[in-house]
Design an enzyme around this catalytic site. Structure first.
Site, mmCIF file in Angstrom:
data_model
loop_
_atom_site.group_PDB
_atom_site.id
_atom_site.type_symbol
_atom_site.label_atom_id
_atom_site.label_comp_id
_atom_site.label_asym_id
_atom_site.label_seq_id
_atom_site.Cartn_x
_atom_site.Cartn_y
_atom_site.Cartn_z
ATOM 1 N N HIS A 155 21.777 -1.299 6.243
ATOM 2 C CA HIS A 155 22.238 -0.348 5.212
ATOM 3 C C HIS A 155 23.518 0.391 5.574
ATOM 4 O O HIS A 155 24.087 1.084 4.743
ATOM 5 C CB HIS A 155 21.139 0.651 4.852
ATOM 6 C CG HIS A 155 19.865 -0.012 4.453
ATOM 7 N ND1 HIS A 155 19.765 -0.847 3.366
ATOM 8 C CD2 HIS A 155 18.632 0.003 5.020
ATOM 9 C CE1 HIS A 155 18.533 -1.311 3.266
ATOM 10 N NE2 HIS A 155 17.827 -0.814 4.260
ATOM 11 N N LYS B 1 4.851 -8.646 20.304
ATOM 12 C CA LYS B 1 4.618 -9.855 21.089
ATOM 13 C C LYS B 1 3.268 -10.455 20.697
ATOM 14 O O LYS B 1 2.321 -9.733 20.379
ATOM 15 C CB LYS B 1 4.634 -9.543 22.580
ATOM 16 C CG LYS B 1 5.990 -9.061 23.093
ATOM 17 C CD LYS B 1 5.943 -8.790 24.590
ATOM 18 C CE LYS B 1 7.310 -8.316 25.097
ATOM 19 N NZ LYS B 1 7.283 -8.024 26.552
ATOM 20 N N ASN C 253 0.821 -1.206 0.000
ATOM 21 C CA ASN C 253 0.000 0.000 0.000
ATOM 22 C C ASN C 253 0.864 1.269 0.000
ATOM 23 O O ASN C 253 2.084 1.220 0.065
ATOM 24 C CB ASN C 253 -0.951 -0.013 1.197
ATOM 25 C CG ASN C 253 -2.279 0.644 0.897
ATOM 26 O OD1 ASN C 253 -2.340 1.634 0.181
ATOM 27 N ND2 ASN C 253 -3.353 0.096 1.456
ATOM 28 N N ALA D 5 -0.960 -2.579 13.953
ATOM 29 C CA ALA D 5 -0.507 -1.246 13.551
ATOM 30 C C ALA D 5 0.624 -0.768 14.450
ATOM 31 O O ALA D 5 0.546 -0.872 15.677
ATOM 32 C CB ALA D 5 -1.677 -0.263 13.611
#
Length: 206
Positions: free
Chosen positions: A132, A197, A102, A177
């Site tokens: 990175h 968790k 999305n 979320a």
């Protein structure tokens, strides 16, 4: 698609040495930015939609960058929504099953990432299998090497979640979320929080 989008799609599907078509096609919509090294490969087993579902007159970009010898495998019909980003670094492999990424979400693959069929990846999700930047000890050994990620089938990743290197997420699980996932999550579970968790087991979702 406008005429420019159709021409770009036609070129990549028919003439580009970067694209290996089996059963699928690239569907390239407006404001798609493709930065593909001449040695990188996109293997299409199903259709791959780039910058789909944009709003009318939107200038939101979708960004794909494939570095030297990078490989992107599309094993199921997959959509990149507007504002999303995929980066596959040198010698890395990203495999996507049926699903979507999305808006404003990022997949950055330094090593190997596999996402199974039925992936539901919400907005502002980050999936990174590496850091990175290298952390070195006194002998110049790398302490934080990239580690593959494996996301199973029919996994729902909620808005703003972060999936970090070395993680395996089992089939049918839900990542809440804002969760930060730095350890494995079993199948058919709900995981929330930072660090994530498991709060519920033996679940199903549809």
């Amino acid at each position: 698609m406008n005429n420019e989008d159709m021409l770009k799609s036609f070129y990549y599907n028919n003439f580009s040495k970067n694209v290996c078509r089996k059963n699928g096609k690239l569907k390239i919509f407006r404001n798609s930015v493709l930065d593909i090294h001449k040695s990188a490969k996109i293997n299409l087993n199903e259709d791959f939609y780039i910058n789909s579902d944009t709003f009318k007159k939107s200038k939101a970009e979708c960004y794909i960058k494939l570095q030297e010898n990078a490989m992107l495998n599309i094993d199921g019909r997959f959509k990149l929504f507007y504002g999303s980003t995929i980066q596959v670094f040198k010698n890395a492999t990203l495999t996507l099953g049926r699903g979507y990424l999305n808006s404003n979400s990022v997949i950055a693959c330094c090593n190997k990432i596999i996402i199974g069929d039925g992936a539901t990846i919400a907005r502002n999700v980050y999936i990174y299998d590496g850091d990175h930047h290298s952390i070195l000890d006194d002998d110049e050994n790398i302490l934080n090497k990239s580690v593959p990620i494996n996301i199973g089938k029919h996994v729902w990743i909620g808005v703003g979640a972060i999936i970090l290197k070395g993680v395996n997420i089992g089939n049918g699980s839900i990542i809440g979320a804002g969760a930060v996932v730095n350890k494995d999550i079993p199948a058919n579970c709900i995981a929330v929080g930072n660090p994530a968790k498991v709060i519920k087991e033996k679940i199903r979702w549809k």
